[in-house]
Write a protein that holds these residues in place. Structure first.
Motif, PDB file in Angstrom:
ATOM      1  N   GLU A 202      24.562  -0.304 -13.006  1.00 33.00           N
ATOM      2  CA  GLU A 202      24.531   1.089 -13.436  1.00 33.00           C
ATOM      3  C   GLU A 202      25.962   1.616 -13.459  1.00 33.00           C
ATOM      4  N   ILE A 203      26.356   2.187 -14.603  1.00 34.00           N
ATOM      5  CA  ILE A 203      27.719   2.690 -14.754  1.00 34.00           C
ATOM      6  C   ILE A 203      27.670   4.123 -15.277  1.00 34.00           C
ATOM      7  N   LYS A 204      28.445   4.999 -14.642  1.00 32.20           N
ATOM      8  CA  LYS A 204      28.527   6.381 -15.108  1.00 32.20           C
ATOM      9  C   LYS A 204      29.292   6.421 -16.427  1.00 32.20           C
ATOM     10  N   LYS A 205      28.803   7.212 -17.377  1.00 28.23           N
ATOM     11  CA  LYS A 205      29.436   7.310 -18.692  1.00 28.23           C
ATOM     12  C   LYS A 205      30.860   7.855 -18.632  1.00 28.23           C
ATOM     13  N   ASP A 206      31.149   8.695 -17.638  1.00 33.16           N
ATOM     14  CA  ASP A 206      32.477   9.325 -17.613  1.00 33.16           C
ATOM     15  C   ASP A 206      33.617   8.364 -17.283  1.00 33.16           C
ATOM     16  N   ILE A 207      33.318   7.127 -16.879  1.00 33.67           N
ATOM     17  CA  ILE A 207      34.389   6.150 -16.658  1.00 33.67           C
ATOM     18  C   ILE A 207      34.546   5.203 -17.856  1.00 33.67           C
TER      19      ILE A 207
ATOM     20  N   TYR B 127      22.736   5.212 -29.017  1.00 29.92           N
ATOM     21  CA  TYR B 127      22.293   4.468 -27.837  1.00 29.92           C
ATOM     22  C   TYR B 127      20.939   3.814 -28.094  1.00 29.92           C
ATOM     23  N   LYS B 128      20.009   4.556 -28.675  1.00 32.06           N
ATOM     24  CA  LYS B 128      18.683   3.992 -28.966  1.00 32.06           C
ATOM     25  C   LYS B 128      18.789   2.817 -29.933  1.00 32.06           C
ATOM     26  N   ARG B 129      19.629   2.963 -30.933  1.00 30.09           N
ATOM     27  CA  ARG B 129      19.817   1.920 -31.946  1.00 30.09           C
ATOM     28  C   ARG B 129      20.382   0.633 -31.330  1.00 30.09           C
ATOM     29  N   ASN B 130      21.079   0.767 -30.217  1.00 27.45           N
ATOM     30  CA  ASN B 130      21.740  -0.385 -29.603  1.00 27.45           C
ATOM     31  C   ASN B 130      21.094  -0.873 -28.309  1.00 27.45           C
ATOM     32  N   LEU B 131      19.895  -0.371 -28.001  1.00 22.53           N
ATOM     33  CA  LEU B 131      19.179  -0.875 -26.836  1.00 22.53           C
ATOM     34  C   LEU B 131      18.939  -2.374 -26.994  1.00 22.53           C
ATOM     35  N   ASN B 132      19.124  -3.104 -25.919  1.00 27.09           N
ATOM     36  CA  ASN B 132      18.930  -4.559 -25.879  1.00 27.09           C
ATOM     37  C   ASN B 132      19.880  -5.328 -26.787  1.00 27.09           C
ATOM     38  N   LYS B 133      20.989  -4.697 -27.131  1.00 26.92           N
ATOM     39  CA  LYS B 133      22.013  -5.365 -27.938  1.00 26.92           C
ATOM     40  C   LYS B 133      23.281  -5.534 -27.112  1.00 26.92           C
TER      41      LYS B 133
ATOM     42  N   GLU C  67      31.687  -7.354 -21.603  1.00 27.72           N
ATOM     43  CA  GLU C  67      30.634  -7.498 -22.597  1.00 27.72           C
ATOM     44  C   GLU C  67      29.320  -7.515 -21.846  1.00 27.72           C
ATOM     45  N   ALA C  68      28.353  -6.701 -22.306  1.00 26.12           N
ATOM     46  CA  ALA C  68      27.076  -6.590 -21.615  1.00 26.12           C
ATOM     47  C   ALA C  68      26.003  -6.124 -22.596  1.00 26.12           C
ATOM     48  N   ILE C  69      24.759  -6.213 -22.167  1.00 28.63           N
ATOM     49  CA  ILE C  69      23.621  -5.777 -22.980  1.00 28.63           C
ATOM     50  C   ILE C  69      23.157  -4.420 -22.470  1.00 28.63           C
ATOM     51  N   LEU C  70      22.939  -3.483 -23.394  1.00 27.29           N
ATOM     52  CA  LEU C  70      22.458  -2.150 -23.028  1.00 27.29           C
ATOM     53  C   LEU C  70      20.966  -2.223 -22.712  1.00 27.29           C
TER      54      LEU C  70
ATOM     55  N   LYS D 295      24.581   8.152 -17.375  1.00 30.12           N
ATOM     56  CA  LYS D 295      24.846   6.769 -17.021  1.00 30.12           C
ATOM     57  C   LYS D 295      24.214   5.800 -18.021  1.00 30.12           C
ATOM     58  N   VAL D 296      24.680   4.550 -17.938  1.00 33.09           N
ATOM     59  CA  VAL D 296      24.071   3.456 -18.692  1.00 33.09           C
ATOM     60  C   VAL D 296      23.691   2.367 -17.701  1.00 33.09           C
ATOM     61  N   ILE D 297      22.656   1.623 -18.047  1.00 28.21           N
ATOM     62  CA  ILE D 297      22.283   0.441 -17.282  1.00 28.21           C
ATOM     63  C   ILE D 297      22.522  -0.745 -18.205  1.00 28.21           C
ATOM     64  N   LEU D 298      23.316  -1.677 -17.708  1.00 24.40           N
ATOM     65  CA  LEU D 298      23.731  -2.822 -18.502  1.00 24.40           C
ATOM     66  C   LEU D 298      23.299  -4.118 -17.834  1.00 24.40           C
ATOM     67  N   ASP D 299      22.950  -5.085 -18.655  1.00 24.55           N
ATOM     68  CA  ASP D 299      22.747  -6.449 -18.174  1.00 24.55           C
ATOM     69  C   ASP D 299      24.109  -7.126 -18.298  1.00 24.55           C
ATOM     70  N   TYR D 300      24.759  -7.308 -17.166  1.00 18.70           N
ATOM     71  CA  TYR D 300      26.094  -7.906 -17.127  1.00 18.70           C
ATOM     72  C   TYR D 300      26.001  -9.226 -16.369  1.00 18.70           C
TER      73      TYR D 300
END
Length: 152
Positions: free
Chosen positions: A137-142, A93-99, A116-119, A126-131
């Motif tokens: 904000e999306i829960k990881k379990d989905i 996740y850290k390696r892919n921040l802002n990607k 397709e979105a930016i982390l 959860k993750v927060i994405l620029d979509y």
């Protein structure tokens, strides 16, 4: 059975991976085309080489034969996760921040199975994405799989 085999391989592999400063990525134990495969995915800064995979494979093959966690025939492989490897660890996740990422869902999210979105950020749940220019904000379990988006 599957979890037990994966746990045994994990326990056997960690001292070897630590010794060579390789990163544990994932373990896969599954049947493909009538044949069982046990795969260990590893990585390191700068990427894994065939020689790295062979080194770990040789060290673990004898140990697996000794412990004998699988009663039937199988193929053991040590491999690089590749550039499109799914995000699994905090380091991924850290390696892919802002990607840019491709995110696939178990069930459609707002009518879409894949986006397709930016982390932007993440935590354990959860993750927060620029979509499309908007933070969501999306829960990881989905999320079924999240991996780097490679465009050619």
């Amino acid at each position: 059975m599957k979890r037990k085999v994966e746990d045994i391989l994990y326990d056997l592999s960690m001292p070897i991976l630590n010794k060579y400063k390789f990163e544990f990525v994932d373990i896969e134990y599954k049947k493909e085309g009538g044949q069982w495969y046990l795969r260990l995915f590893i990585d390191k800064d700068g990427g894994i080489t065939v020689d790295d995979c062979q080194l770990v494979s040789e060290a673990l093959s004898d140990m697996l034969d000794e412990v004998d966690p699988i009663e039937h025939a199988y193929i053991f492989e040590v491999s690089s996760p590749g550039i499109e490897r799914p995000l699994k660890t905090e380091r991924d996740y850290k390696r892919n921040l802002n990607k840019e990422l491709e995110i696939k869902f178990y069930e459609p999210y707002e009518g879409k199975k894949v986006i397709e979105a930016i982390l932007v950020d993440f935590d354990e749940k959860k993750v927060i994405l620029d979509y499309n220019g908007e933070n969501i904000e999306i829960k990881k379990d989905i999320i079924a799989i999240m991996k780097p988006l490679i465009k050619f």
